[in-house]
Design an enzyme around this catalytic site. Structure first.
Site, PDB file in Angstrom:
ATOM      1  N   ASP A   1     -21.598   7.989  30.162  1.00 37.59           N
ATOM      2  CA  ASP A   1     -22.679   7.905  29.188  1.00 37.59           C
ATOM      3  C   ASP A   1     -23.069   9.335  28.810  1.00 37.59           C
ATOM      4  OD1 ASP A   1     -24.896   6.956  27.708  1.00 37.59           O
ATOM      5  OD2 ASP A   1     -26.191   7.386  29.404  1.00 37.59           O
TER       6      ASP A   1
ATOM      7  N   THR B   1     -24.616   8.296  22.196  1.00 43.44           N
ATOM      8  CA  THR B   1     -25.037   9.631  22.654  1.00 43.44           C
ATOM      9  C   THR B   1     -23.877  10.623  22.583  1.00 43.44           C
ATOM     10  OG1 THR B   1     -24.649   8.796  24.869  1.00 43.44           O
ATOM     11  CG2 THR B   1     -26.906   8.899  24.128  1.00 43.44           C
ATOM     12  N   THR B   2     -22.666  10.168  22.942  1.00 43.70           N
ATOM     13  CA  THR B   2     -21.504  11.067  22.855  1.00 43.70           C
ATOM     14  C   THR B   2     -21.202  11.373  21.388  1.00 43.70           C
ATOM     15  OG1 THR B   2     -20.660   9.903  24.787  1.00 43.70           O
ATOM     16  CG2 THR B   2     -19.164  11.401  23.705  1.00 43.70           C
TER      17      THR B   2
ATOM     18  N   ASP C   1     -27.768   0.516  28.062  1.00 41.21           N
ATOM     19  CA  ASP C   1     -27.313   0.812  26.697  1.00 41.21           C
ATOM     20  C   ASP C   1     -27.134  -0.468  25.898  1.00 41.21           C
ATOM     21  OD1 ASP C   1     -27.310   3.375  27.507  1.00 41.21           O
ATOM     22  OD2 ASP C   1     -25.204   3.818  27.084  1.00 41.21           O
TER      23      ASP C   1
END
Length: 561
Positions: free
Chosen positions: A64, A97-98, A394
């Protein structure tokens, strides 16, 4: 000659480090690329995981983006901005997020040649902002709404969104199993915004498939005294009393001083203490409650007393569990036993105590208000369960967002390719330098499908060429085509149910562009010298003083001798 004689003007303290101009900007861009390289390989269903262990010796395995960014102790001031956008994406949307870190770094990387060619960064910023506006409008235009569908249809659509999110996590192998569980949990809490109404309890042992969802509340059996085993462990439609007081004998020893003239009076005081606690316990029993939960301790006397009257009790229940029981059963937490009326008691269809692994759990199911759910996670290693919890968080966030903003777009790099194509077309209509800048913004968006290919071990150039050709079709039929992870070719992401909420993409593009613009607008870094040197001077002068004193003493001794 006179000009050479002018004294140098010193503005900043000695030792202040200043770096400015083009070199400074390029160094900031390089730092951000280095941060992005850390999380680059975690993108997508074939992404790798990172194992991070800190100075305390605790080990975290995660893919994550936000978790990794938080655990990296980044000291570079410009690179910290990327950590912040990853955190904001995590708290706002939960997933992507990445993506957001990669996009920001890629925007900067595309801007770097222009910066080196002495293009003013304000020109770049202006074009990037215009491009991000156009990109977001295009996402909204391409998004498909899931509003107005029946509950069953909505559930299956939401499960597809959750499965897309989970496919890139450690538990991706069981994504269908967990996706439906997450959707049920989110629908159970309804439109209630509080995420803490979904509890996640972790029990080591068993397999992932042993995880289950409780439509209600589940928590670990609390510490119990003698007499607990005699209590019944299952009730149908019980009344539930929730307390925030101690039911123990010792709590009657208030800070009071009593002076006795007659020893025989002592017994009456002891009796009074017992009477007070028995009075409390009688009131609990008379309220008609069959399950008594308290945030504070329930002592051995009370446990035995309730056991004799077929009542279940549990003390020292965690506050958040008690709140969730209150929300689910419709009860209210009481801080006094006096005047317990029916309205403050909760109820549920079934209460039972059940063995899960080597733990015992208290389960409340079939709750009337039903605005809570608990997921009990099973798995082999502790780190694995921790990562599964993060992955579910998530997925829960994504499903909540999709329920609220009910529009979805095609995943798998499809939407990124389509925006990239649209911006390239748009750039041709613009005169001047900004044509180049918008073009470079469009090129940067291709990093997502390229990285998906790289992480899966496919030939990225080959796949991207196929995608460009598909997206360039004039009819627009190729707009939903993205990378097909299974075959290494391209496929219609929409038909393959690789969906993500539009809000994820919009947020990611917004945050990444803002971060890139912020870093581009910095042209000087001033670093003040550490105050430690001042402390060092003070220490040195103190040492010097001591040394001088010692010298005198020595001379005195020498004279005496």
């Amino acid at each position: 000659m006179a000009s050479m004689m002018q004294p140098q003007i010193i503005l900043l303290k000695e030792g202040t480090d200043t770096s400015q101009g083009k070199a400074q900007l390029v160094s900031n861009i390089n730092a951000c690329s280095a941060v992005a390289d850390v999380v680059r390989t975690t993108l997508g269903p074939r992404g790798m995981d990172k194992l991070i262990h800190d100075d305390k010796g605790s080990v975290t395995i995660s893919n994550d983006g936000a978790t990794i960014m938080k655990l990296l102790d980044i000291v570079h001031p410009a690179a910290k901005i990327l950590v912040d956008i990853a955190k904001s994406q995590d708290s706002e949307v939960g997933d992507g997020t990445t993506t957001v870190v990669l996009l920001a770094a890629e925007f900067l990387k595309e801007a770097k040649p222009f910066v080196e060619d002495s293009v003013h960064s304000q020109n770049l910023i202006k074009s990037y902002r215009a491009a991000s506006r156009l990109a977001i409008e295009k996402v909204k235009e391409l998004a498909t709404s899931i509003e107005g569908k029946s509950l069953e249809e909505k559930k299956s659509l939401l499960a597809k969104c959750a499965a897309t999110t989970l496919s890139s996590k450690l538990i991706g192998g069981e994504k269908e199993f967990f996706a439906s569980m997450v959707v049920d949990a989110v629908i159970a809490i309804g439109y209630d915004d509080r995420l803490n109404m979904i509890g996640i309890k972790k029990v080591p042992g068993g397999t992932m498939r042993d995880s289950f969802l409780v439509n209600g509340v589940a928590f670990k059996k609390t510490f119990s005294y003698a007499g607990f085993e005699q209590q019944p462990k299952k009730f149908l439609n019980p009344k539930i009393l929730l307390l925030n007081i101690e039911l123990e004998l010792k709590s009657e020893k208030e800070n009071a001083e009593i002076r006795l003239s007659d020893p025989s009076q002592y017994q009456s005081i002891v009796d009074a203490e017992w009477n007070i606690i028995y009075d409390k316990l009688d009131k609990c029993v008379n309220s008609g409650a069959k399950v008594v939960l308290s945030r504070l301790a329930i002592g051995d006397l009370a446990t035995q007393y309730f056991a004799d009257r077929d009542i279940f009790c549990a003390g020292r229940v965690a506050e958040e569990d008690l709140k969730r029981v209150a929300a689910a059963t419709g009860g209210t937490v009481q801080t006094s036993i006096n005047n317990v009326i029916d309205e403050v008691l909760g109820t549920c269809e079934v209460f039972e105590e059940k063995q899960v692994g080597n733990e015992r759990f208290n389960l409340f199911s079939g709750c009337p208000s039903g605005q809570t759910a608990t997921i009990v996670l099973r798995g082999g290693a502790d780190q694995f369960i921790e990562e599964a919890e993060r992955s579910l968080h998530d997925a829960i966030m994504i499903v909540r967002r999709a329920l609220k903003n009910s529009t979805v777009v095609a995943g798998g790099g499809a939407i990124d390719m389509e925006i990239s194509r649209y911006l390239r077309q748009h750039a041709r209509t613009i005169a001047g330098k900004s044509q180049l800048f918008i073009n470079s913004y469009a090129k940067a968006l291709e990093v997502i499908p390229r990285q998906l290919c790289d992480n899966a071990g496919f030939d990225a150039t080959d796949v991207l060429n196929k995608l460009r050709q598909k997206h360039a079709l004039p009819s627009g039929e190729g707009a939903a085509y993205g990378v097909d992870i299974a075959t290494g070719g391209i496929a219609d992401s929409f038909a393959n149910f690789v969906w993500e909420p539009a809000v994820v993409k919009i947020n990611a593009i917004n945050a990444a562009t803002e971060a890139a613009c912020l870093i581009l607008s910095v042209d000087e870094t001033v670093k003040n010298p550490k105050s430690e040197s001042a402390q060092g001077d003070a220490a040195a002068s103190a040492m010097g003083g001591r040394g001088r004193g010692g010298g005198f003493r020595g001379r005195g001794r020498g004279m005496r001798r």
